[in-house]
Design an enzyme around this catalytic site. Structure first.
Site, mmCIF file in Angstrom:
data_model
loop_
_atom_site.group_PDB
_atom_site.id
_atom_site.type_symbol
_atom_site.label_atom_id
_atom_site.label_comp_id
_atom_site.label_asym_id
_atom_site.label_seq_id
_atom_site.Cartn_x
_atom_site.Cartn_y
_atom_site.Cartn_z
ATOM 1 N N HIS A 1 7.006 3.206 7.800
ATOM 2 C CA HIS A 1 7.122 3.331 6.341
ATOM 3 C C HIS A 1 6.632 4.722 5.927
ATOM 4 C CE1 HIS A 1 7.042 -1.273 5.394
ATOM 5 N NE2 HIS A 1 7.874 -0.973 6.382
ATOM 6 N N GLU B 1 4.360 5.701 3.801
ATOM 7 C CA GLU B 1 2.900 5.835 3.750
ATOM 8 C C GLU B 1 2.301 5.940 5.143
ATOM 9 O OE1 GLU B 1 4.235 3.314 0.196
ATOM 10 O OE2 GLU B 1 4.698 3.399 2.338
ATOM 11 N N CYS C 1 3.531 -1.693 0.415
ATOM 12 C CA CYS C 1 3.472 -3.073 0.891
ATOM 13 C C CYS C 1 2.075 -3.338 1.471
ATOM 14 C CB CYS C 1 4.540 -3.313 1.949
ATOM 15 S SG CYS C 1 4.216 -2.503 3.531
ATOM 16 N N CYS D 1 1.055 -1.184 4.501
ATOM 17 C CA CYS D 1 0.678 0.182 4.159
ATOM 18 C C CYS D 1 -0.675 0.230 3.464
ATOM 19 C CB CYS D 1 1.766 0.824 3.304
ATOM 20 S SG CYS D 1 3.307 1.086 4.226
#
Length: 170
Positions: A59, A61, A89, A92
């Protein structure tokens, strides 16, 4: 810098959004960009490469945290802020806590991203059930839906204890 003195800076959010926009032209990416900032400078950048890297943890992040840690030579980002194009999410957020990120700024909420992605097929996007992820992340092992069995605990504890003993002072 303490949390009390942290201040939002629009150029960092604009950079996170620019990274997010790269997904419009880079195959295997999704529109989630993030930057890690320390002392007024970007020290890490990332955007979602999950499909491109065959890595569901890739992801924006997470990639920004990885980049910042490599560049700074540390796993402690306590003096850093995260700017991201979308509310992170649970995975993260957990990574931000582990790294010690001190402040989060985000653009779109998870609800807004869900609305924007409504109707996108599973073939076109690997979906995440945000509510299920939140529930799993906060649950004890006994409460989680993922089946788990403990095996070879004594061997694992011995290795952990040996490692800890080699690092104790005095």
């Amino acid at each position: 810098m303490t949390p009390m003195t942290r201040m939002y800076h629009q150029p960092f959010m604009q950079r996170a959004l620019a990274l997010s926009a790269q997904a419009l032209s880079v195959p295997g990416t999704e529109p989630f960009g993030a930057v890690v900032v320390k002392d007024g400078a970007i020290v890490g950048e990332g955007f979602n490469h999950s499909v491109a890297h065959s890595d569901p943890t890739s992801h924006g992040e997470i990639e920004a945290i990885r980049d910042a840690c490599r560049k700074l030579g540390t796993v402690n980002l306590a003096d850093c802020e995260m700017y991201t194009s979308c509310e992170p999410c649970a995975m993260c957020v957990a990574a931000m806590h582990i790294a010690g990120i001190g402040q989060l700024y985000y653009a779109a909420s998870l609800a807004q991203s869900g609305e924007a992605f409504e109707g996108v097929s599973v073939a076109a996007r690997h979906p995440i059930d945000v509510e299920a992820l939140r529930a799993e992340a906060g649950a004890t092992l006994e409460q989680r839906t993922l089946p788990a069995e403990q095996k070879l605990a004594d061997d694992a504890v011995r290795i952990l204890s040996d490692w800890a003993a080699s690092r104790r002072v005095g």
